[in-house]
Design an enzyme around this catalytic site. Structure first.
Site, short mmCIF file in Angstrom:
data_model
loop_
_atom_site.label_atom_id
_atom_site.label_comp_id
_atom_site.label_asym_id
_atom_site.label_seq_id
_atom_site.Cartn_x
_atom_site.Cartn_y
_atom_site.Cartn_z
N ASP A 20 0.86 -1.17 0.00
CA ASP A 20 0.00 0.00 0.00
C ASP A 20 0.90 1.24 0.00
O ASP A 20 1.66 1.46 0.95
CB ASP A 20 -0.90 -0.03 1.24
CG ASP A 20 -1.96 1.06 1.20
OD1 ASP A 20 -1.67 2.15 0.66
OD2 ASP A 20 -3.07 0.84 1.72
N TYR B 280 -5.68 10.98 -3.20
CA TYR B 280 -5.99 12.28 -2.59
C TYR B 280 -4.96 12.75 -1.58
O TYR B 280 -5.13 13.79 -0.97
CB TYR B 280 -7.39 12.26 -1.97
CG TYR B 280 -7.69 11.14 -0.98
CD1 TYR B 280 -7.20 11.20 0.32
CD2 TYR B 280 -8.45 10.04 -1.35
CE1 TYR B 280 -7.48 10.18 1.23
CE2 TYR B 280 -8.74 9.02 -0.45
CZ TYR B 280 -8.24 9.09 0.84
OH TYR B 280 -8.51 8.08 1.73
N LYS B 281 -3.90 11.99 -1.38
CA LYS B 281 -2.87 12.41 -0.41
C LYS B 281 -1.77 13.18 -1.14
O LYS B 281 -2.01 14.29 -1.61
CB LYS B 281 -2.37 11.18 0.35
CG LYS B 281 -3.47 10.63 1.27
CD LYS B 281 -3.13 9.30 1.89
CE LYS B 281 -4.29 8.85 2.78
NZ LYS B 281 -4.26 7.41 3.07
#
Ligand SMILES: *Cc1c(COP(=O)(O)O)cnc(C)c1O
Length: 406
Positions: free
Chosen positions: A190, A215-216
């Site tokens: 991940d 979105y990070k």
């Protein structure tokens, strides 16, 4: 330090509110200046004027692969090995499901014990769905000797985070990959806190599978689509358990039975989110203009400056305990301090314009997205943290009321 920073130009390409030090780009990346007009163009011109012709005219259909290829360049993955869509959690379901289906002689999924809960929840859901045919084995991925003992021929895949979401510890990808490969265990990494944050070399490390978050650090906007990586030689050996019409070899033949498309397209499911993918592409394009090695070096300088300044000023450390690795090489782009009143301290800081977040039970997390955080921000944030602790402003009752998103 900011005056000699060769990556400083990048900050100008973001639309940031004034008077705030934003140290939460590891949770929701900042807004690139170009996003609003790009999304408006896709909405008003492409959708508004061209309607359904947009699918053919504007490359909507290819967007998951096109943006996937671009993300691939940020994570050391070859063209045609990354696909964009859905959420990180769903991508994990898809990849783990494909592996256990293909490797029935290996009934165990090894999961990182302290991983981001969603990663383990979805593995639990998958195991339940398979009704006892698959068993989960929680492991400690920070202990290589232990890992060597607990990974065996019964394990199909090890699912873990590259960078720990709390402490920011970076896991040694090559070393873990070597331990796994020795017993034929696939790995599923991940990359939520590493894609766009630090150089990743999936292909060079021989990684089988990976997922990541849009979105990070990729700055794709709230709820941006996630991505999945499948090593090219496995794309046709494994099969996505979420068969959908856009992963079909010929979606518009409307055949009654599923026949997967060759390559990474076979991993698509339904219709891509065109608007969200357009926003994500802007963030990814921006990072591709930058030098990721230089950004990573800057992030390391930012986190070490922050730690150093807090420790130099907080006498007796005021109840703070550093929970991130001290060694630069092992620390991602974030710093976690533990403090018994962590929640209230974070709220007091947000009130002063220093935005970090709280991770239960007692973690105060500060992310240093190097694309837009400056050295002066790291310095000022350290001063603010020490001030809140010294003056105990966190004691105010309004800072102790819990909100839904922490
Ligand atoms: C942020 C994050 C996620 C988010 O998953 P979504 O399904 O995209 O909301 C998953 N895993 C990790 C490790 C994360 O940090």
């Amino acid at each position: 330090m900011d005056a000699t920073d060769e990556t400083a130009w990048l900050r100008e390409r973001f639309s940031l509110p004034s008077g705030r030090i934003y140290l939460d780009g590891n949770s929701l990346g900042a807004l690139p200046c170009a996003t609003a007009s790009r999304v408006a163009e896709v909405v008003e011109r492409q959708w508004g004027e061209d309607l359904i012709a947009g699918w053919n005219r504007h490359g909507w259909m290819e967007a998951p692969q096109r943006v996937g290829d671009k993300i691939g360049r940020l994570i050391g993955a070859p063209a045609g090995s990354v696909i964009v869509g859905d959420t990180t959690t769903l991508q994990i379901f898809r990849l783990l499901g494909a592996v256990v289906q293909a490797r029935r002689d290996r009934p165990v999924i090894a999961i990182e014990r302290s991983n981001f809960p969603a990663d383990n929840y979805i593995a639990q859901g998958l195991a339940e769905l398979l009704g006892g045919a698959v068993e989960l084995r929680p492991v400690d991925v920070d202990d290589l000797d232990h890992l060597e003992r607990v990974l065996d021929e019964r394990v199909a895949v090890l699912e873990l985070s590259h960078v720990d979401f709390r402490s920011g510890r970076i896991r040694p990808m090559r070393a873990i990959q070597a331990v796994a490969q020795r017993v034929g265990v696939y790995t599923c990494w991940d990359l939520a806190h590493s894609a766009g944050a630090l150089p990743v070399a999936l292909e060079a490390a021989g990684v089988e599978l990976a997922v990541g978050c849009g979105y990070k650090y990729l700055c794709g906007g709230p709820g941006a689509p996630a991505f999945a990586y499948v090593r090219p030689d496995l794309q046709d050996q494994l099969r996505s358990p979420t068969a959908g019409w856009l992963g079909h070899a010929e979606p518009f033949a409307f055949e009654p039975d599923f026949r997967p498309a060759a390559g990474i397209r076979g991993w698509l499911c339904g219709t891509p989110s065109v608007l969200a993918t357009a926003a994500l592409e802007v963030g990814v394009d921006l990072l591709l203009e930058a030098d990721l090695e230089a950004l990573r070096a800057k992030a390391t300088a930012l986190t070490s400056l922050f730690i150093e300044q807090v420790e130099a000023r907080a006498e007796g450390l005021l109840g703070l305990r550093l929970a991130s690795p001290r060694h630069d090489e092992h620390r991602g782009n974030q710093v976690l301090w533990r403090h018994p009143e962590g929640y209230a301290v974070v709220q007091a800081l947000i009130d002063r314009g220093v935005v970090g977040d709280f991770r239960a039970p007692d973690g105060m997390r500060f992310g240093f997205a190097p694309a837009y955080v400056r050295h002066v921000d790291a310095f000022d944030a350290a001063l603010a943290l020490v001030d809140v602790l010294q003056n105990e402003t966190w004691r105010r009752p309004e800072y102790r009321r819990r909100q839904a998103v922490t």
